[in-house]
Design a protein around this motif. Structure first.
Motif, mmCIF file in Angstrom:
data_model
loop_
_atom_site.group_PDB
_atom_site.id
_atom_site.type_symbol
_atom_site.label_atom_id
_atom_site.label_comp_id
_atom_site.label_asym_id
_atom_site.label_seq_id
_atom_site.Cartn_x
_atom_site.Cartn_y
_atom_site.Cartn_z
ATOM 1 N N MET A 353 -2.567 -6.437 8.436
ATOM 2 C CA MET A 353 -2.781 -5.037 8.776
ATOM 3 C C MET A 353 -4.170 -4.807 9.354
ATOM 4 O O MET A 353 -5.171 -5.130 8.717
ATOM 5 N N ALA A 354 -4.191 -4.256 10.577
ATOM 6 C CA ALA A 354 -5.460 -3.727 11.084
ATOM 7 C C ALA A 354 -5.591 -2.340 10.456
ATOM 8 O O ALA A 354 -4.611 -1.607 10.373
ATOM 9 N N ALA A 355 -6.779 -1.987 9.992
ATOM 10 C CA ALA A 355 -6.888 -0.745 9.208
ATOM 11 C C ALA A 355 -6.972 0.518 10.077
ATOM 12 O O ALA A 355 -6.864 1.632 9.565
ATOM 13 N N GLN A 356 -7.133 0.347 11.409
ATOM 14 C CA GLN A 356 -7.276 1.536 12.260
ATOM 15 C C GLN A 356 -5.969 2.343 12.290
ATOM 16 O O GLN A 356 -4.873 1.761 12.283
ATOM 17 N N ILE A 357 -6.113 3.669 12.355
ATOM 18 C CA ILE A 357 -4.959 4.542 12.561
ATOM 19 C C ILE A 357 -5.296 5.495 13.708
ATOM 20 O O ILE A 357 -6.473 5.636 14.050
ATOM 21 N N PRO A 358 -4.276 6.147 14.300
ATOM 22 C CA PRO A 358 -4.584 7.042 15.420
ATOM 23 C C PRO A 358 -5.556 8.163 15.026
ATOM 24 O O PRO A 358 -5.512 8.657 13.908
ATOM 25 N N ILE A 359 -6.427 8.510 15.973
ATOM 26 C CA ILE A 359 -7.393 9.597 15.727
ATOM 27 C C ILE A 359 -6.989 10.740 16.660
ATOM 28 O O ILE A 359 -7.245 10.682 17.865
ATOM 29 N N THR A 388 3.610 -8.820 13.090
ATOM 30 C CA THR A 388 2.427 -8.212 12.480
ATOM 31 C C THR A 388 2.787 -6.927 11.775
ATOM 32 O O THR A 388 3.936 -6.469 11.847
ATOM 33 N N TRP A 389 1.806 -6.331 11.125
ATOM 34 C CA TRP A 389 1.998 -5.071 10.406
ATOM 35 C C TRP A 389 1.338 -3.922 11.155
ATOM 36 O O TRP A 389 0.269 -4.087 11.748
ATOM 37 N N ALA A 390 1.977 -2.754 11.066
ATOM 38 C CA ALA A 390 1.381 -1.521 11.576
ATOM 39 C C ALA A 390 1.396 -0.500 10.445
ATOM 40 O O ALA A 390 2.411 -0.363 9.752
ATOM 41 N N ALA A 391 0.285 0.228 10.306
ATOM 42 C CA ALA A 391 0.169 1.196 9.207
ATOM 43 C C ALA A 391 0.722 2.556 9.598
ATOM 44 O O ALA A 391 0.935 3.411 8.738
ATOM 45 N N HIS A 392 0.944 2.760 10.898
ATOM 46 C CA HIS A 392 1.244 4.118 11.382
ATOM 47 C C HIS A 392 2.188 3.984 12.589
ATOM 48 O O HIS A 392 1.982 3.097 13.433
ATOM 49 N N SER A 463 -1.806 5.806 -0.438
ATOM 50 C CA SER A 463 -2.443 5.404 0.825
ATOM 51 C C SER A 463 -2.908 6.677 1.519
ATOM 52 O O SER A 463 -2.176 7.672 1.563
ATOM 53 N N VAL A 464 -4.126 6.632 2.021
ATOM 54 C CA VAL A 464 -4.728 7.836 2.601
ATOM 55 C C VAL A 464 -5.564 7.490 3.824
ATOM 56 O O VAL A 464 -6.073 6.372 3.933
ATOM 57 N N PRO A 465 -5.705 8.466 4.739
ATOM 58 C CA PRO A 465 -6.640 8.244 5.845
ATOM 59 C C PRO A 465 -8.037 8.662 5.400
ATOM 60 O O PRO A 465 -8.222 9.758 4.893
ATOM 61 N N LEU A 466 -9.020 7.775 5.566
ATOM 62 C CA LEU A 466 -10.415 8.114 5.250
ATOM 63 C C LEU A 466 -11.297 7.582 6.363
ATOM 64 O O LEU A 466 -11.266 6.377 6.657
ATOM 65 N N TYR A 467 -12.057 8.458 6.971
ATOM 66 C CA TYR A 467 -12.962 8.079 8.061
ATOM 67 C C TYR A 467 -12.216 7.278 9.141
ATOM 68 O O TYR A 467 -12.659 6.228 9.581
ATOM 69 N N ASN A 468 -11.018 7.772 9.459
ATOM 70 C CA ASN A 468 -10.188 7.212 10.537
ATOM 71 C C ASN A 468 -9.631 5.822 10.247
ATOM 72 O O ASN A 468 -9.195 5.132 11.173
ATOM 73 N N LEU A 469 -9.643 5.416 8.991
ATOM 74 C CA LEU A 469 -9.027 4.142 8.618
ATOM 75 C C LEU A 469 -7.996 4.377 7.525
ATOM 76 O O LEU A 469 -8.110 5.334 6.753
ATOM 77 N N MET A 470 -7.018 3.489 7.469
ATOM 78 C CA MET A 470 -6.065 3.510 6.374
ATOM 79 C C MET A 470 -6.733 2.890 5.142
ATOM 80 O O MET A 470 -7.345 1.827 5.238
ATOM 81 N N ASP A 472 -5.932 1.825 1.100
ATOM 82 C CA ASP A 472 -4.933 1.709 0.038
ATOM 83 C C ASP A 472 -5.537 0.924 -1.119
ATOM 84 O O ASP A 472 -6.744 0.663 -1.132
ATOM 85 N N ALA A 473 -4.703 0.516 -2.067
ATOM 86 C CA ALA A 473 -5.260 -0.112 -3.279
ATOM 87 C C ALA A 473 -6.061 -1.372 -2.928
ATOM 88 O O ALA A 473 -7.080 -1.663 -3.554
ATOM 89 N N ALA A 474 -5.604 -2.114 -1.937
ATOM 90 C CA ALA A 474 -6.271 -3.379 -1.603
ATOM 91 C C ALA A 474 -7.642 -3.130 -0.972
ATOM 92 O O ALA A 474 -8.627 -3.793 -1.320
ATOM 93 N N THR A 475 -7.723 -2.177 -0.060
ATOM 94 C CA THR A 475 -9.009 -1.930 0.595
ATOM 95 C C THR A 475 -9.992 -1.295 -0.404
ATOM 96 O O THR A 475 -11.186 -1.594 -0.394
ATOM 97 N N ALA A 476 -9.475 -0.439 -1.290
ATOM 98 C CA ALA A 476 -10.339 0.189 -2.302
ATOM 99 C C ALA A 476 -10.876 -0.861 -3.270
ATOM 100 O O ALA A 476 -12.007 -0.745 -3.751
ATOM 101 N N GLU A 477 -10.065 -1.881 -3.550
ATOM 102 C CA GLU A 477 -10.525 -2.956 -4.442
ATOM 103 C C GLU A 477 -11.759 -3.648 -3.855
ATOM 104 O O GLU A 477 -12.668 -4.025 -4.589
ATOM 105 N N ILE A 478 -11.779 -3.808 -2.546
ATOM 106 C CA ILE A 478 -12.939 -4.474 -1.932
ATOM 107 C C ILE A 478 -14.187 -3.637 -2.202
ATOM 108 O O ILE A 478 -15.232 -4.155 -2.605
ATOM 109 N N SER A 479 -14.082 -2.320 -2.005
ATOM 110 C CA SER A 479 -15.238 -1.440 -2.243
ATOM 111 C C SER A 479 -15.718 -1.572 -3.677
ATOM 112 O O SER A 479 -16.916 -1.640 -3.948
ATOM 113 N N ARG A 480 -14.767 -1.585 -4.602
ATOM 114 C CA ARG A 480 -15.149 -1.651 -6.023
ATOM 115 C C ARG A 480 -15.841 -2.964 -6.359
ATOM 116 O O ARG A 480 -16.939 -2.980 -6.921
#
Ligand SMILES: CC(=O)SCCNC(=O)CCNC(=O)[C@H](O)C(C)(C)COP(=O)(O)OP(=O)(O)OC[C@H]1O[C@@H](n2cnc3c(N)ncnc32)[C@H](O)[C@@H]1OP(=O)(O)O
Ligand SMILES: O=CC(=O)O
Ligand SMILES: [Mg+2]
Length: 571
Positions: A353-359, A388-392, A463-470, A472-480
Motif C-alpha cells: 500500500m502506498a499511503a497517499q490518497i486523493p487530495i 498491488t493495493w489501493a487504499a482509495h 482507517s482515517v485520512p490524516l494530512y492527506n495520507l491513509m 490505519d493500525a499499522a501506520t499508527a504502530e510505527i508512530s508509537r
C-alpha cells in the motif's frame, strides 16, 4: 462462588430461545456478552456458533503455544539475537516443490482495493473497478462489537448480491454493479481476543470468529457466484513463523471437511509483515501449499515489526518515519526476495500500500500524490510484483494503468519474472539498518498522527485520512514504537542540527503542543466531543512505557469492549 467481576459484568447470554427472552441461542459452553440485535442474531446462529466453538476447542492450545513461541523469540532478540533463516528447514527452502495451481478466478490481481467492512465501503469497493476487494477485519477496522457484527451482515449480503445502502443525507442509493471485484477477507491476527464471545469461560480467538462466521455463512454462495468452484479467499495477517501458517492450514482443512468441499478449495494470501516472517517465506508457503495464493508485502507492519524486533538494539534506531520507504535497502531486499520466493513456488507476489490518497481541494497537491503512487507502482511492477493495493477508489485507474502497461497483457508475472538475481540475498540484506536523519518534526508528526488515529479508533473508525495520507493500525504502530524507541534511547535529533535529545521532558512538551495543534485543526467543538484526551493518555502511556507493549490495539481494545447491559471488560 460468584466473583465480583462476574457481578459487574453480568452474563446476559440466554441459552434457550424457548425461554421467551430476547437473546442468542447458544450451544453449550458459549456465552455472548455483546449487545443483542435481531440482525446479529441471524449471524450468531446456534450452528454458526457451534462451528466457531469447535474451531476454538480444536486449535486453542496450538494458538497458545504459537504465542508462547513468539515470546521466546522476543527474549532471544532482546538478548541480542537476530532473526535469520532456520537451518532446520533448509530442506524446505532448497526443495523443488510448488504450491497448488492458482485458480482461474484469482489469476488476475493487478489492483486490489482494501477497506473496512462498513456497508457503503463494501459496495463502493466491490464496484470500484479493482480486480479484488480485501474486506478488512484487521488494520482498517476498529473491532467494536457493532463494527464486527455489522461487518458480517454486510459481507453476507454482499456475497448474496443483495447488499444495498441508502445514504439519507444525500438521498443516494448504493447497490452492486453487474461487474464486481472478487472478495478476499482479512481476519484479525492470532494475538487478538474477541471479548464479546466467551467459549468455555475464555474470550474466543478473534480471527477464528472472523473466519468462522464468514466461512459458515458464505462458503456455498461464494463458490457458486464468485470463486468458480473455489473459495472463499482470505488474507492472513501478522504471522511471525510457519507454525502459525500450519494452524491456518489445519483450520482450512477442518472447515473444508465440515463443509464437504474439496481440500484446497479455500485459498489465502499471507502478508509478510513481520521481520521474523521474511526468513520463513518458503516455510509459510510450504505449510499452506494446498491453500496458498501467494504472499503480500505488508510494508507498514513490516516497518513496525523492525522496530519491535530490535527494541533492545540501540544500534538499529529508525530515522524519521517518512524516510523509511521501499527505497531503503532492507525494504527493497524484502520485496525482491518475496517475489523470487513466490514465483519459484508458482504463486502471486503482491505489492503493498502506498499511503497517499486523493487530495480533493488542491489539484496540484493531488497530482503530486498521484505521481508518488504511480512511481511506487512502477517500482513494484518492474520488480516483478503481480499486483498491488489501493487504499482509495480514486487511485485505481492510475495503479491499473501502470500494471497493465508493464505486464505485456498477461494476468500476472508468476512465470515470466523469476528474479533469480534475488536468490543471492542474505540475512544482512534483510536486516540492514535504515538510513536517514531524525528530526523534531518527525517526533511531532508521530505524536499528532498517533493521537488522532487512536481518537478515531476509539470512536469506531479504524482507517482515517490524516494530512492527506491513509492512516490505519499499522501506520499508527510505527508512530508509537518510533517515539518509544527514541525516548528509551534518548536519541539525538540529528536532522535539525541543534543536538536536541529526546527526553521525557521534551516529549511532554511535544504532547502538550501537539494536542493544542490538534484542537486548533479539528476545532474546539469536535475536540471536546471526540476521544482526543483518552487517546492522548493511551498513546503517551504506550510511548513512555518501560517495556514496549506488543500491540497498540491490544491495550486500546479494553476501551471498546462493551459488555451488556453496561460496563467494560478488562482482559
Ligand atoms: C497498512 C494496511 O493494512 S493498508 C490496508 C488497510 N487500510 C485500508 O484499507 C484503508 C482503506 N481506505 C480508507 O479507509 C479510506 O480511503 C480513507 C479512510 C483513507 C479515506 O476515506 P474518506 O475520507 O471517506 O475518503 P473520501 O471522502 O475521499 O471518499 C470518497 C468516496 O470513496 C469511498 N472510498 C474511500 N476509500 C474507499 C475504500 N477503501 N473502499 C471503498 N470505498 C472507498 C468513500 O466511501 C466515498 O464514497 P461516496 O462518494 O460514495 O461517499
Ligand atoms: O497490512 C499491510 C501493512 O502494510 O501492514
Ligand atoms: Mg498490516
Amino acid at each position: 462462588m460468584v466473583s465480583f467481576e462476574t457481578f459487574l459484568q453480568p452474563n446476559l447470554s440466554v441459552p434457550k430461545k424457548s425461554s421467551g427472552m430476547m437473546g442468542y441461542d447458544v450451544p453449550e459452553g458459549v456465552d455472548i456478552r455483546g449487545r443483542y440485535d435481531p440482525e446479529f442474531y441471524k449471524i450468531l446462529t446456534r450452528d454458526a456458533l457451534q462451528f466457531v466453538a469447535d474451531l476454538q476447542r480444536e486449535f486453542r492450545n496450538h494458538i497458545k503455544y504459537a504465542m508462547e513461541c513468539r515470546k521466546e523469540a522476543k527474549v532471544r532478540y532482546n538478548n541480542g539475537g537476530l532473526p535469520g533463516f532456520d537451518p532446520a528447514t533448509k530442506y524446505i527452502r532448497d526443495g523443488e516443490w510448488v504450491c497448488a495451481p492458482v485458480p482461474q478466478a484469482v489469476a488476475d490481481r493487478r489492483v486490489e482495493i482494501t477497506g473496512p467492512v462498513a456497508r457503503k465501503m463494501v459496495i463502493n469497493a466491490l464496484n470500484s473497478g479493482a480486480k479484488i476487494f480485501m474486506a478488512d477485519f484487521e488494520d482498517a477496522l476498529s473491532p467494536s462489537w457493532e463494527n464486527l457484527m455489522r461487518g458480517h451482515v454486510n459481507l453476507r449480503d454482499a456475497v448474496n448480491g443483495t447488499i444495498t445502502f441508502h445514504d439519507q443525507a444525500r438521498n443516494k442509493v448504493y447497490k452492486l454493479n453487474d461487474q464486481i471485484a472478487k472478495l478476499f477477507v482479512r481476519p484479525r491476527g492470532w494475538h487478538l481476543p474477541e471479548a464479546h464471545i466467551f467459549i468455555d469461560g475464555e474470550p474466543v480467538t478473534g480471527c477464528l470468529v472472523d473466519f468462522g462466521l464468514y466461512f459458515f455463512h458464505n462458503y456455498a454462495n461464494f463458490r457458486k457466484t464468485q470463486g468458480q468452484g473455489f473459495g472463499p479467499f482470505f488474507y492472513l495477517p501478522k504471522m511471525e513463523h510457519s507454525r502459525e501458517a500450519r494452524i491456518w492450514n489445519n483450520v482450512f482443512e477442518r472447515a473444508e471437511k465440515w463443509a464437504g468441499i474439496e481440500k484446497g478449495s479455500i485459498r489465502a494470501t499471507v502478508l509478510i509483515e513481520t521481520l521474523p516472517a521474511v526468513f520463513q517465506m518458503n516455510e509459510i508457503l510450504y505449510e499452506l501449499r494446498d491453500h496458498s495464493v501467494g504472499l503480500n508485502c505488508g510494508r507498514w507492519d513490516y516497518i513496525f515489526s523492525y522496530v519491535k524486533t530490535f527494541q533492545a538494539h540501540p544500534d538499529r534506531l529508525l530515522p524519521d518515519r517518512v524516510l523509511v520507504g521501499m527505497g531503503q535497502h532492507f525494504m527493497r531486499s524484502y520485496s525482491d526476495l518475496l517475489i523470487h520466493t513466490c514465483h519459484k513456488r508458482g504463486v502471486h507476489a503482491m505489492g503493498g500500500m502506498a499511503a497517499q490518497i486523493p487530495i480533493r481541494d488542491d489539484p496540484a497537491a493531488n497530482e503530486v500524490a498521484l505521481e508518488l503512487v504511480r512511481k511506487d507502482k512502477l517500482r513494484e511492477v518492474m520488480a516483478g510484483h503481480d499486483g498491488t493495493w489501493a487504499a482509495h477508489p480514486g487511485l485505481i485507474p492510475a495503479c491499473m494503468e501502470v500494471f497493465t502497461n508493464n505486464m505485456s497483457n498477461a494476468p500476472n508475472q508468476i512465470h515470466s519474472m523469476k528474479r533469480q538475481d534475488a536468490s543471492v540475498l542474505v540475512e544482512e540484506d534483510l536486516l540492514q539498518r535504515p538510513r536517514g536523519v531524525r528530526t523534531m518534526e518527525g517526533l511531532r508528526l508521530n505524536t499528532r498522527v498517533g493521537i488522532q488515529y487512536l481518537a478515531a479508533w476509539l470512536t469506531g473508525a479504524g482507517s482515517v485520512p490524516l494530512y492527506n495520507l491513509m492512516e490505519d493500525a499499522a501506520t499508527a504502530e510505527i508512530s508509537r514504537v518510533q517515539n518509544w524507541q527514541w525516548l528509551k534511547y534518548g536519541v539525538e535529533l540529528d536532522g535539525d542540527g541543534l543536538g536536541v535529545k529526546v527526553t521525557m521532558g521534551l516529549f511532554g512538551r511535544v504532547v502538550e503542543e501537539e494536542m493544542a495543534r490538534i484542537e486548533r485543526e479539528v476545532g474546539k467543538e469536535k475536540f471536546k466531543k471526540g476521544m482526543y484526551k483518552e487517546a492522548c493518555k493511551l498513546f503517551t502511556r504506550q510511548c513512555t512505557a518501560p517495556v514496549l507493549d506488543d500491540f497498540l490495539t491490544l491495550d486500546a481494545y479494553n476501551n471498546i469492549v462493551v459488555h451488556q447491559p453496561i460496563g467494560f471488560s478488562r482482559l
